[in-house]
Scaffold this active site. Structure first.
Site, PDB file in Angstrom:
ATOM      1  N   TYR A 122      -5.380  22.692  14.666  1.00 54.02           N
ATOM      2  CA  TYR A 122      -6.154  23.648  14.996  1.00 54.02           C
ATOM      3  C   TYR A 122      -5.751  24.440  16.421  1.00 54.02           C
ATOM      4  CZ  TYR A 122      -8.980  21.365  11.336  1.00 54.02           C
ATOM      5  OH  TYR A 122      -9.408  21.047  10.369  1.00 54.02           O
ATOM      6  N   PRO A 124     -19.242  23.036  11.600  1.00 49.07           N
ATOM      7  CA  PRO A 124     -19.204  21.628  12.392  1.00 49.07           C
ATOM      8  C   PRO A 124     -17.895  21.278  12.609  1.00 49.07           C
ATOM      9  CG  PRO A 124     -19.188  21.423   9.641  1.00 49.07           C
ATOM     10  CD  PRO A 124     -19.522  23.005  10.036  1.00 49.07           C
ATOM     11  N   ASN A 125     -18.002  20.611  13.904  1.00 42.99           N
ATOM     12  CA  ASN A 125     -16.712  20.143  14.689  1.00 42.99           C
ATOM     13  C   ASN A 125     -15.892  21.203  15.481  1.00 42.99           C
ATOM     14  OD1 ASN A 125     -16.897  17.453  13.756  1.00 42.99           O
ATOM     15  ND2 ASN A 125     -16.412  17.773  11.681  1.00 42.99           N
ATOM     16  N   HIS A 175     -15.668  23.764   1.860  1.00 42.38           N
ATOM     17  CA  HIS A 175     -15.265  23.254   0.629  1.00 42.38           C
ATOM     18  C   HIS A 175     -16.496  22.627  -0.206  1.00 42.38           C
ATOM     19  CE1 HIS A 175     -11.644  24.041   2.945  1.00 42.38           C
ATOM     20  NE2 HIS A 175     -11.777  23.436   3.587  1.00 42.38           N
ATOM     21  N   SER A 179      -6.431  27.053  10.462  1.00 38.57           N
ATOM     22  CA  SER A 179      -5.243  26.388   9.600  1.00 38.57           C
ATOM     23  C   SER A 179      -5.194  27.027   8.409  1.00 38.57           C
ATOM     24  CB  SER A 179      -5.452  24.824   9.536  1.00 38.57           C
ATOM     25  OG  SER A 179      -6.755  24.681   8.764  1.00 38.57           O
ATOM     26  N   HIS A 238     -10.242  30.965   8.776  1.00 36.40           N
ATOM     27  CA  HIS A 238      -9.989  29.387   9.167  1.00 36.40           C
ATOM     28  C   HIS A 238      -8.642  29.393   9.981  1.00 36.40           C
ATOM     29  CE1 HIS A 238     -12.473  28.002   5.785  1.00 36.40           C
ATOM     30  NE2 HIS A 238     -12.169  29.044   5.159  1.00 36.40           N
ATOM     31  N   ARG A 255      -2.749  22.338   3.090  1.00 38.29           N
ATOM     32  CA  ARG A 255      -3.269  20.988   3.285  1.00 38.29           C
ATOM     33  C   ARG A 255      -3.660  20.405   2.185  1.00 38.29           C
ATOM     34  NH1 ARG A 255      -7.274  21.836   8.303  1.00 38.29           N
ATOM     35  NH2 ARG A 255      -6.776  19.499   8.321  1.00 38.29           N
ATOM     36  N   ALA A 258     -15.688  22.440   7.372  1.00 38.09           N
ATOM     37  CA  ALA A 258     -15.683  21.454   6.052  1.00 38.09           C
ATOM     38  C   ALA A 258     -16.457  21.908   5.048  1.00 38.09           C
ATOM     39  CB  ALA A 258     -15.891  19.959   6.535  1.00 38.09           C
ATOM     40  N   GLU A 306     -14.502  35.554   5.712  1.00 38.93           N
ATOM     41  CA  GLU A 306     -14.288  34.185   5.868  1.00 38.93           C
ATOM     42  C   GLU A 306     -12.931  33.801   6.764  1.00 38.93           C
ATOM     43  OE1 GLU A 306     -13.824  32.145   2.192  1.00 38.93           O
ATOM     44  OE2 GLU A 306     -13.340  30.140   3.108  1.00 38.93           O
ATOM     45  N   ARG A 322      -9.086  20.803   0.398  1.00 35.49           N
ATOM     46  CA  ARG A 322      -9.325  21.768   1.011  1.00 35.49           C
ATOM     47  C   ARG A 322      -8.891  23.351   0.376  1.00 35.49           C
ATOM     48  NH1 ARG A 322     -10.341  19.927   6.316  1.00 35.49           N
ATOM     49  NH2 ARG A 322      -9.467  17.647   6.743  1.00 35.49           N
ATOM     50  N   ASN A 330     -16.620  31.033  10.092  1.00 38.75           N
ATOM     51  CA  ASN A 330     -15.559  29.749   9.785  1.00 38.75           C
ATOM     52  C   ASN A 330     -16.831  28.533   9.524  1.00 38.75           C
ATOM     53  OD1 ASN A 330     -14.047  27.673   9.500  1.00 38.75           O
ATOM     54  ND2 ASN A 330     -12.984  27.900  11.556  1.00 38.75           N
ATOM     55  N   ARG A 339      -9.612  19.022  19.631  1.00 41.74           N
ATOM     56  CA  ARG A 339      -9.617  18.403  18.138  1.00 41.74           C
ATOM     57  C   ARG A 339      -8.361  18.521  17.412  1.00 41.74           C
ATOM     58  NH1 ARG A 339     -12.596  21.395  13.474  1.00 41.74           N
ATOM     59  NH2 ARG A 339     -12.290  19.626  11.527  1.00 41.74           N
TER      60      ARG A 339
END
Ligand code: DQA
Length: 153
Positions: free
Chosen positions: A28, A15-16, A85, A107, A105, A112, A82, A103, A116, A79, A23
């Site tokens: 990112y 998502p996103n 988590h 960031s 990411h 963070r 959200a 996996e 996360r 990836n 964004r």
């Protein structure tokens, strides 16, 4: 010509991530999802593997895509954003299909917010790359192909 079958990789963006570039660029980066996918396709060619990328905002759609990968793909580059988590369903899907996965990411999730710091996905994948921006995907694909080739030998 090699007689061995070409490995096929499915890249799943959660998502996103369709908003990448726009964004929160401070976190990112400015690279769009399309640019990331193009660079992965180029790298896949160099590595001699097939690659297809999809993005979904919905958890159920991602579960479905992982299940459908079972009969079609040799490796997953994930990836899950959200859902990394929060989603027991996605973790269970990755564990169920038994397709080796990496996996990634953009960031560094450990630098963070504390929510996360936990990945529910990490225990069911070969490994994780976190914190290198769009380059995390490049490293992740290289690591996945390396892992798949090691398993074959
Ligand atoms: C992310 C990190 C997640 O915590 C976040 O929810 C994302 C993107 C990353 O690539 O850095 O959407 O997976």
């Amino acid at each position: 010509m090699s007689k061995t079958k070409k490995l096929k990789i499915l890249v799943l963006h959660g998502p996103n991530l369709n908003l990448l570039g726009d964004r929160e660029p401070g976190i990112y980066g400015k690279t769009s999802l399309e640019e990331i996918n193009k660079s992965l396709e180029k790298l896949a060619k160099e590595l001699g593997v097939g690659l297809h990328a999809e993005q979904y905002n919905g958890e159920g759609e991602l579960v479905q895509a992982i299940q459908e990968a079972r009969t079609q793909y040799d490796g997953l580059l994930l990836n899950l954003a959200a859902y990394t988590h929060t989603s027991v369903a996605l973790r269970d899907a990755v564990a169920a299909v038994k397709i080796p996965a990496v996996e990634v990411h953009l960031s560094n999730i450990y630098q963070r917010e504390t929510f996360r710091h936990q990945s529910l996905i990490a225990p069911v994948v070969l490994g994780q790359v976190s914190g290198f921006g769009a380059y995390s995907y490049v490293l992740g694909l290289k690591a996945l192909v390396h892992g798949l080739k090691e398993r074959k030998n």
